[in-house]
Scaffold this active site. Sequence first.
Site, PDB file in Angstrom:
ATOM      1  N   GLY A  14      41.885  47.405  43.594  1.00 46.59           N
ATOM      2  CA  GLY A  14      42.165  45.975  43.421  1.00 46.59           C
ATOM      3  C   GLY A  14      43.564  45.760  42.878  1.00 46.59           C
ATOM      4  O   GLY A  14      43.999  46.480  41.986  1.00 46.59           O
ATOM      5  N   ARG A  28      63.362  52.706  40.229  1.00 45.03           N
ATOM      6  CA  ARG A  28      64.676  52.731  39.558  1.00 45.03           C
ATOM      7  C   ARG A  28      64.825  53.985  38.693  1.00 45.03           C
ATOM      8  O   ARG A  28      65.920  54.557  38.612  1.00 45.03           O
ATOM      9  CB  ARG A  28      64.845  51.465  38.722  1.00 45.03           C
ATOM     10  CG  ARG A  28      64.830  50.186  39.593  1.00 45.03           C
ATOM     11  CD  ARG A  28      66.164  49.510  39.598  1.00 45.03           C
ATOM     12  NE  ARG A  28      66.231  48.443  40.590  1.00 45.03           N
ATOM     13  CZ  ARG A  28      66.250  47.138  40.312  1.00 45.03           C
ATOM     14  NH1 ARG A  28      66.197  46.720  39.055  1.00 45.03           N
ATOM     15  NH2 ARG A  28      66.363  46.248  41.282  1.00 45.03           N
ATOM     16  N   ARG A  75      41.138  49.608  49.500  1.00 43.65           N
ATOM     17  CA  ARG A  75      40.118  50.528  48.990  1.00 43.65           C
ATOM     18  C   ARG A  75      39.726  51.380  50.189  1.00 43.65           C
ATOM     19  O   ARG A  75      38.934  50.942  51.024  1.00 43.65           O
ATOM     20  CB  ARG A  75      38.910  49.754  48.452  1.00 43.65           C
ATOM     21  CG  ARG A  75      39.235  48.763  47.328  1.00 43.65           C
ATOM     22  CD  ARG A  75      37.955  48.198  46.744  1.00 43.65           C
ATOM     23  NE  ARG A  75      38.168  47.018  45.929  1.00 43.65           N
ATOM     24  CZ  ARG A  75      38.480  47.019  44.631  1.00 43.65           C
ATOM     25  NH1 ARG A  75      38.659  48.166  44.019  1.00 43.65           N
ATOM     26  NH2 ARG A  75      38.626  45.898  43.967  1.00 43.65           N
ATOM     27  N   ASP A 106      40.052  53.499  38.507  1.00 40.27           N
ATOM     28  CA  ASP A 106      39.090  54.595  38.545  1.00 40.27           C
ATOM     29  C   ASP A 106      39.008  55.293  39.913  1.00 40.27           C
ATOM     30  O   ASP A 106      39.134  56.510  40.019  1.00 40.27           O
ATOM     31  CB  ASP A 106      37.746  53.943  38.176  1.00 40.27           C
ATOM     32  CG  ASP A 106      36.633  54.914  38.052  1.00 40.27           C
ATOM     33  OD1 ASP A 106      36.724  55.798  37.197  1.00 40.27           O
ATOM     34  OD2 ASP A 106      35.654  54.790  38.813  1.00 40.27           O
ATOM     35  N   GLY A 107      38.827  54.488  40.978  1.00 42.20           N
ATOM     36  CA  GLY A 107      38.683  55.059  42.319  1.00 42.20           C
ATOM     37  C   GLY A 107      39.942  55.807  42.738  1.00 42.20           C
ATOM     38  O   GLY A 107      39.882  56.875  43.378  1.00 42.20           O
ATOM     39  N   THR A 129      44.466  47.866  36.560  1.00 44.26           N
ATOM     40  CA  THR A 129      43.274  47.133  37.013  1.00 44.26           C
ATOM     41  C   THR A 129      43.033  46.031  36.001  1.00 44.26           C
ATOM     42  O   THR A 129      43.187  46.267  34.791  1.00 44.26           O
ATOM     43  CB  THR A 129      42.026  48.031  37.116  1.00 44.26           C
ATOM     44  OG1 THR A 129      40.850  47.189  37.054  1.00 44.26           O
ATOM     45  CG2 THR A 129      41.910  49.061  36.007  1.00 44.26           C
ATOM     46  N   ILE A 130      42.641  44.855  36.477  1.00 42.90           N
ATOM     47  CA  ILE A 130      42.412  43.775  35.512  1.00 42.90           C
ATOM     48  C   ILE A 130      41.222  44.073  34.609  1.00 42.90           C
ATOM     49  O   ILE A 130      41.077  43.475  33.559  1.00 42.90           O
ATOM     50  CB  ILE A 130      42.234  42.402  36.213  1.00 42.90           C
ATOM     51  CG1 ILE A 130      40.976  42.376  37.084  1.00 42.90           C
ATOM     52  CG2 ILE A 130      43.480  42.012  36.979  1.00 42.90           C
ATOM     53  CD1 ILE A 130      40.550  40.953  37.464  1.00 42.90           C
ATOM     54  N   ASP A 131      40.359  45.016  35.018  1.00 40.80           N
ATOM     55  CA  ASP A 131      39.099  45.241  34.289  1.00 40.80           C
ATOM     56  C   ASP A 131      39.255  45.921  32.924  1.00 40.80           C
ATOM     57  O   ASP A 131      38.353  45.866  32.111  1.00 40.80           O
ATOM     58  CB  ASP A 131      38.142  46.101  35.131  1.00 40.80           C
ATOM     59  CG  ASP A 131      37.624  45.354  36.346  1.00 40.80           C
ATOM     60  OD1 ASP A 131      37.914  44.161  36.470  1.00 40.80           O
ATOM     61  OD2 ASP A 131      36.930  45.985  37.171  1.00 40.80           O
ATOM     62  N   ASP A 133      38.994  49.061  32.170  1.00 43.34           N
ATOM     63  CA  ASP A 133      37.769  49.862  32.029  1.00 43.34           C
ATOM     64  C   ASP A 133      38.013  51.363  32.129  1.00 43.34           C
ATOM     65  O   ASP A 133      37.133  52.110  32.549  1.00 43.34           O
ATOM     66  CB  ASP A 133      36.746  49.422  33.092  1.00 43.34           C
ATOM     67  CG  ASP A 133      37.265  49.602  34.511  1.00 43.34           C
ATOM     68  OD1 ASP A 133      38.460  49.933  34.676  1.00 43.34           O
ATOM     69  OD2 ASP A 133      36.487  49.416  35.451  1.00 43.34           O
ATOM     70  N   ARG A 175      33.158  44.258  36.989  1.00 47.92           N
ATOM     71  CA  ARG A 175      31.830  44.559  37.536  1.00 47.92           C
ATOM     72  C   ARG A 175      31.063  45.566  36.697  1.00 47.92           C
ATOM     73  O   ARG A 175      29.846  45.594  36.743  1.00 47.92           O
ATOM     74  CB  ARG A 175      31.912  44.990  38.999  1.00 47.92           C
ATOM     75  CG  ARG A 175      32.796  46.120  39.252  1.00 47.92           C
ATOM     76  CD  ARG A 175      32.910  46.415  40.720  1.00 47.92           C
ATOM     77  NE  ARG A 175      34.182  47.088  40.908  1.00 47.92           N
ATOM     78  CZ  ARG A 175      34.761  47.292  42.037  1.00 47.92           C
ATOM     79  NH1 ARG A 175      34.211  46.853  43.128  1.00 47.92           N
ATOM     80  NH2 ARG A 175      35.895  47.927  42.093  1.00 47.92           N
ATOM     81  N   GLY A 189      37.232  30.267  22.716  1.00 44.64           N
ATOM     82  CA  GLY A 189      36.256  29.649  21.816  1.00 44.64           C
ATOM     83  C   GLY A 189      34.880  29.489  22.432  1.00 44.64           C
ATOM     84  O   GLY A 189      34.156  28.535  22.108  1.00 44.64           O
ATOM     85  N   GLU A 226      30.741  39.343  35.351  1.00 48.03           N
ATOM     86  CA  GLU A 226      30.020  39.456  36.624  1.00 48.03           C
ATOM     87  C   GLU A 226      29.036  40.629  36.620  1.00 48.03           C
ATOM     88  O   GLU A 226      28.040  40.619  37.333  1.00 48.03           O
ATOM     89  CB  GLU A 226      30.989  39.570  37.815  1.00 48.03           C
ATOM     90  CG  GLU A 226      31.804  40.839  37.813  1.00 48.03           C
ATOM     91  CD  GLU A 226      32.662  41.024  39.054  1.00 48.03           C
ATOM     92  OE1 GLU A 226      32.306  40.539  40.147  1.00 48.03           O
ATOM     93  OE2 GLU A 226      33.713  41.684  38.937  1.00 48.03           O
TER      94      GLU A 226
HETATM   95  O1  F6P Z   1      38.351  46.219  40.005  1.00 41.85           O
HETATM   96  C1  F6P Z   1      38.903  44.968  39.876  1.00 41.85           C
HETATM   97  C2  F6P Z   1      37.996  43.917  40.426  1.00 41.85           C
HETATM   98  O2  F6P Z   1      38.697  42.703  40.380  1.00 41.85           O
HETATM   99  C3  F6P Z   1      36.626  43.782  39.753  1.00 41.85           C
HETATM  100  O3  F6P Z   1      36.673  43.065  38.556  1.00 41.85           O
HETATM  101  C4  F6P Z   1      35.842  43.085  40.826  1.00 41.85           C
HETATM  102  O4  F6P Z   1      34.471  43.313  40.677  1.00 41.85           O
HETATM  103  C5  F6P Z   1      36.358  43.731  42.072  1.00 41.85           C
HETATM  104  O5  F6P Z   1      37.670  44.166  41.784  1.00 41.85           O
HETATM  105  C6  F6P Z   1      36.387  42.851  43.301  1.00 41.85           C
HETATM  106  O6  F6P Z   1      36.859  43.619  44.348  1.00 41.85           O
HETATM  107  P1  F6P Z   1      37.241  43.048  45.788  1.00 41.85           P
HETATM  108  O7  F6P Z   1      38.485  42.244  45.644  1.00 41.85           O
HETATM  109  O8  F6P Z   1      37.449  44.277  46.613  1.00 41.85           O
HETATM  110  O9  F6P Z   1      36.094  42.203  46.212  1.00 41.85           O
END
Ligand code: F6P
Length: 326
Positions: A14, A28, A75, A106-107, A129-131, A133, A175, A189, A226
């Site tokens: 992602g 650079r 991916r 991770d992947g 990754t925004i997660d 994780d 996820r 908040g 989610e």
């Molecule tokens: O891994 C980053 C992420 O944004 C997760 O938070 C989310 O579940 C997933 O990718 C969504 O993936 P895609 O854009 O492939 O549907």
Amino acid sequence: MNEIRKIALFTSGGDAPGMNAAIRAIVRTAIYNKLDVSGILRGYEGMINGSFIRMDSRSVSNIIQHGGTILKTARSKDFLTEIGMKKAADHIAKNNIDAVVAIGGDGTFKGAEEFKNYSEIPFIGIPATIDNDLSGTDFTIGYDTAINTVVQAVDKIRDTADSHDRLFFVEVMGRDAGQIAIYSGIASGAESILIPETETLLEKLINTLESGWNRKKSSCIIIVAEGDETGGAFEIARKVKERFTQYEARVCILGHIQRGGSPTAMDRVRATRLGIAAVEAVLSGQKHQMLGIVNDKIVFTPFKNAVKQHLPVDAALIRIPDIVSV
Ligand code: F6P
């Protein structure tokens, strides 16, 4: 150790705001060290298809402020196959690449670890990754921007929630991890934050809403990761509506809005530090390591250990909504 003359870089998984800042820093720093640099388009897909492009200083001008990734991302399912990995290894060799810097999650790093069976090329990883994780780093690139995006959105939702005296369930990404939910929930908040790392108890949620109602709260925000085991914001909203009818309820899924946008200063700085460190790591002979920032210092973690965090979220963070949303 082979002499490093040419490196390749790619983004994978992602997209995350700050990937472009990392690309710029890598390209650079490589040029600063008199290396040739190739970009690989669409992550492992491009490695399989041979989509390599030459990069120079000007090819990364004016990108530090942009979300997404100029190298595109994917991916790749094909990379998980033996044929895919063999093709990728051939293209790496044909393009005379001496080391690869992979920007992803991770992947991406699992793929890099597996690729060791097909190629001896040294890989260095940058966590993006925004997660947020991954083990081995306090923060991944993109996380800070994503939580700020969520906070801006929830501030807007709060205006309408308050005007209509409504209960809002706001679903955020993550996820397998509640990192986006917990930080953005505290910062906006939220009255309650539901994350996969803790069991969501319907009774407790209903009690929180009831006591808010009794204390004359006119609206409430529930942030739902989610990946929460309740099955997401619609499902939990349905269950709550059956039991608690005082407020009208609405659901808002923020979705991919969280992946885009201009990276925050924090993400640009982290991406730049990690990008420089990645090239320097390659030059010093490091391989198969993910770089991270822990306690504000650059650290290395072997790919096999840099997997998704399934660690409990700090209990001190989890109790915050109960204290500050009375
Ligand atoms: O891994 C980053 C992420 O944004 C997760 O938070 C989310 O579940 C997933 O990718 C969504 O993936 P895609 O854009 O492939 O549907």
